[in-house]
Design an enzyme around this catalytic site. Structure first.
Site, short mmCIF file in Angstrom:
data_model
loop_
_atom_site.label_atom_id
_atom_site.label_comp_id
_atom_site.label_asym_id
_atom_site.label_seq_id
_atom_site.Cartn_x
_atom_site.Cartn_y
_atom_site.Cartn_z
N THR A 192 -23.00 -2.93 30.46
CA THR A 192 -23.80 -1.75 30.15
C THR A 192 -23.37 -0.61 31.06
O THR A 192 -22.76 -0.82 32.10
CB THR A 192 -25.29 -2.03 30.35
OG1 THR A 192 -25.52 -2.33 31.74
CG2 THR A 192 -25.74 -3.20 29.49
N GLU A 335 -25.80 -4.73 23.93
CA GLU A 335 -26.43 -6.05 23.88
C GLU A 335 -26.49 -6.64 22.48
O GLU A 335 -26.76 -7.84 22.33
CB GLU A 335 -27.85 -5.96 24.44
CG GLU A 335 -27.93 -5.76 25.94
CD GLU A 335 -27.89 -4.31 26.38
OE1 GLU A 335 -28.31 -4.02 27.50
OE2 GLU A 335 -27.41 -3.44 25.60
N LYS A 446 -45.07 12.49 29.27
CA LYS A 446 -46.53 12.30 29.23
C LYS A 446 -47.19 13.56 29.77
O LYS A 446 -47.17 13.83 30.97
CB LYS A 446 -46.95 11.08 30.04
CG LYS A 446 -48.37 10.62 29.70
CD LYS A 446 -48.66 9.24 30.25
CE LYS A 446 -49.95 8.68 29.67
NZ LYS A 446 -50.23 7.31 30.16
N TRP A 451 -48.46 11.41 24.88
CA TRP A 451 -47.01 11.27 24.85
C TRP A 451 -46.35 12.29 23.94
O TRP A 451 -46.84 12.58 22.85
CB TRP A 451 -46.63 9.87 24.38
CG TRP A 451 -46.99 8.78 25.33
CD1 TRP A 451 -48.00 7.87 25.19
CD2 TRP A 451 -46.36 8.48 26.58
NE1 TRP A 451 -48.04 7.02 26.26
CE2 TRP A 451 -47.04 7.38 27.14
CE3 TRP A 451 -45.29 9.05 27.28
CZ2 TRP A 451 -46.69 6.82 28.36
CZ3 TRP A 451 -44.94 8.49 28.50
CH2 TRP A 451 -45.62 7.39 29.03
#
Length: 547
Positions: A192, A335, A446, A451
């Site tokens: 990654t 992944e 936030k 949100w």
């Protein structure tokens, strides 16, 4: 009751042998700093077998890690098959990571040899002393006349016994026979990008790669077939070029590798000159290429797969106007091998008006066969309704989804207790199964306890005709704790003010979603995989406070 079917292993060597036998005359094209190199699957297969023998000559362990530090070329494709088909593990090093990350990755993987393009050797060589297990650096001439990727005079090779010339290595080798018995044996590995903490290794098996290759050939996926001319603009060092290099070989498709120059004009020229049918890359690539396609013959194109981050609806529709094809949005990650979902408009939706179909194309589509998904409340396994409105964390599992990270028993927070991969993407799903990415969990803002999706605000901003690129990040707020701020790269020759932006956005979103500030920047910083680096922007404006 047992079946009567043969238990034939799903390995890469039969895929290689099929291309070697059936498609020997099919062309492989590589763009270099000095022109176009052409070969075919027949010559490529001969060299790949010699490379398998050369790995024996170098004394690489039977399951040794064979690293690459290279652009998209036919030589890199030789390594894609020679390493796993001889029982070794291909390990593609991401050339765009920082030096300390690359060194960490090479040591963590225990790479024994690195095959490096000559133009990249000045970048690699200063790190080699810190790579404890690397015994050889094999240099591949990627320029035709020993020029660097920029076209300047090539770099002289260091006088070091670890340096080996690729062509000399192949010339002295004997061809290898390929046979892998265990389909669960490691075939390749990628790490990654490591935006937080150390990069983590994902190890793909022969079986997972075989199944992913078949998935890439499905019509309702990206449908790679023998008639295609495939151009993976996505680097071969990023999640195995999204599986397109393997799929092209499996199908016997003509493969066009763009080499080191990923500037918009050369890519547009390749699409036109080589009659590319399928060209795949991240949104930032296609933002640049769009203007270069004006007036060109792009009639050969049948699909423009795009992934890595959410594709702005405005960009997709701009491609439809210029080429007749909207961008084909797909989703996946390192992944997941990576291809998990593709946004085709289904047959039952073809009657919908263009705006509604454009909304469907702006999703990441429906999952492919063998992949399972669910959307759960944050940090739980409690699934939310598929109403197209309620958002949660996207989780997946399947035969080509990783279940752990290489030698990282501490990295358990990416998996649920019942074994699903927590992707870190916030998403919704509608009743038809179309998944829409709302944001990354770490990029949500936030504000006053509510949100805000930075990705949705970005998509609206990038539909403004004066905006070339935009990223939205959280900044500190005296009143609301966090507020969204727009970082904008204007179209060349244009200017845009904060007031002008707010006037444009006001009818398009809730008032409390509107950015509290706007910064004009020269370029949105990118990660090693071409995604917007919002962390860089957050760090840059960490001291900024708005009301």
């Amino acid at each position: 009751m047992d079946s009567t079917m043969m238990d034939a292993p799903l390995t890469l060597d039969p895929i290689f042998e099929r291309a070697e036998w059936l498609f020997a005359d099919k062309e492989l094209v590589t763009a270099t700093a000095t022109g176009i190199e052409r070969t075919n699957y027949g010559r490529w297969a001969e060299r790949t077998r010699l490379l398998g023998g050369a790995l024996d000559d170098l004394g690489i362990s039977s399951d040794g890690r064979v690293a690459t530090f290279a652009w998209n070329t036919d030589r890199h494709l030789e390594l894609y098959f020679a390493a796993p088909c001889s029982g070794r593990v291909l390990h593609t090093l991401n050339i765009r990571l920082f030096a300390d990350q690359i060194t960490y990755i090479a040591n963590h993987a225990r790479d024994e040899v690195i095959f490096a393009d000559r133009s990249l050797l000045p970048l690699l060589w200063p790190m080699v002393e810190e790579m404890a297990t690397v015994r050889h650096v094999v240099v591949m001439d990627d320029s035709g006349d020993n020029s660097s990727a920029s076209g300047s005079k090539g770099t002289e090779l260091p006088a070091d016994p670890r340096i080996v010339d690729y062509e000399e290595l192949l010339a002295a080798a004997s061809p290898a026979g390929f046979r892998v018995a265990d389909e669960r044996q490691a075939a390749s590995m990628c790490y990654t990008s490591g935006t937080t903490g150390d990069p983590k290794g994902v190890v793909y098996s022969h079986r997972s790669t075989y199944l992913h290759t078949m998935a890439a050939m499905l019509v309702d996926s990206v449908g790679v077939c023998e008639a295609d001319v495939v151009m993976p603009v996505v680097p071969m060092f990023h999640a195995n070029a999204w599986g397109l290099s393997h799929a092209a070989v499996a199908a016997g498709a003509k493969l066009v590798n763009p080499g080191p120059n990923l500037a918009p004009k050369p890519l547009a020229e390749l699409i036109e000159a080589e009659r590319v049918t399928l060209a795949a890359g991240v949104p930032t690539i296609w933002m640049g290429v769009l203007g270069e396609l004006e007036g060109r013959d792009t009639s050969s194109l049948r699909a423009i797969p795009c992934g890595g981050s959410a594709v702005p609806k405005a960009l997709s529709e701009a491609y439809r106007e210029v080429t007749g094809l909207p961008i084909l949005q797909a989703w996946g990650m390192t992944e997941t091998s990576p291809l998990c979902s593709v946004a085709h408009v289904r047959s039952g939706q073809q009657h919908l008006d263009e705006d509604t179909q454009a909304d469907v194309r702006a999703t990441v589509g429906t999952v492919l066969p063998t992949v399972e998904f669910r959307i759960c409340e944050p940090d739980t396994v409690n699934e939310i309704p598929h109403d197209g409105e309620t958002s949660g964390e996207l989780q997946v599992r399947g035969p080509y989804v990783t279940g752990s990270y290489y030698q990282r028993p501490d990295a358990t927070d990416s998996f649920t207790d019942d074994g699903w991969l927590r992707t870190g993407d916030v998403a919704t799903c509608d009743p038809h199964g179309y998944i829409r990415l709302v944001d990354r969990t770490k990029d949500l803002i936030k504000s006053g306890g509510e949100w805000i999706s930075s990705a949705e605000v970005e998509n609206e901003i990038m539909s403004h005709p004066k905006v070339a690129e935009a990223a939205v990040v959280a900044v500190a707020s005296q009143r609301w704790m966090e507020r969204p701020m727009a970082c904008i790269v204007p179209v060349e020759g244009e200017t845009i003010t904060h007031a002008e932006l707010i006037e444009y956005l006001a009818p398009r979103m809730a008032k409390w979603w509107l950015p509290s500030a706007t910064q004009i920047i020269d370029e949105v910083p990118k990660t090693s995989t071409g995604k917007f680096s919002k962390k860089t922007l957050r760090d840059r404006f960490a001291d900024l406070v708005v009301e």
